[in-house]
Motif scaffolding. Sequence first.
Motif: not given
Length: 224
Positions: A144, A147-148
């Motif tokens: 995550g 992805q950020l």
Amino acid sequence: MFYDPTFIILLPALLLSLWATISVQSRFSEYSKVRSRIGMTGAELARFILESAGLYDVKIEALPGALTDHYDPRTKIVRLSQATYSSDSVAALGVVAHEIGHAIQHAKGYVPLVIRNTIAPVAQFSSNLAWIFFIIGLVTGMFGLAQLGIILFSIAVLFSIITLPVEFDASKRALAILQKNLMMPAEELKGVKAVLSAAAMTYVAAMLMAVLQLVRMILIARRD
């Protein structure tokens, strides 16, 4: 940041960037030796065009260095480098007219410029943090976070893409002003176009590099 096979993806952008840098320096050097028959220095041309456009609130300042010319929309200041401020060369006048083109864009609310100016602070912030989040995400296995990093870098890519129409339009305005308002001779306009076209390719190279970096990040994230 670290080596992996995906670096090969960046090769076209690296080659284009190298060619564009050499080209703009070569063209500027060539046409810096050609004096314009307009009979104005860069600073005089800037003031003339600004006043002709009714932009009396835009200031002109000299700036150290070469090819450091830019328009600051926050302060409404056109900053001209030592290579253009006092020069009456074809190259200098072309660069100056281009920067005044940005001031005219600002005054007229040219939409791509408005968008670019709006996202500029966010793009700079996101570009600085993108790789940090991305690498930490890969190292720690926190997908995550990686992805950020990709999302943040996408904002920087968007900024690079929006920059292209802004720069091309400023050059278009510059050529029109020099041709129609100041009756610059055709051979001099050819020189201006050569300088501005070479300069525009540096922005194309920057945009391509940003896009390919984003593609590389996505491929690395999927692989890991």
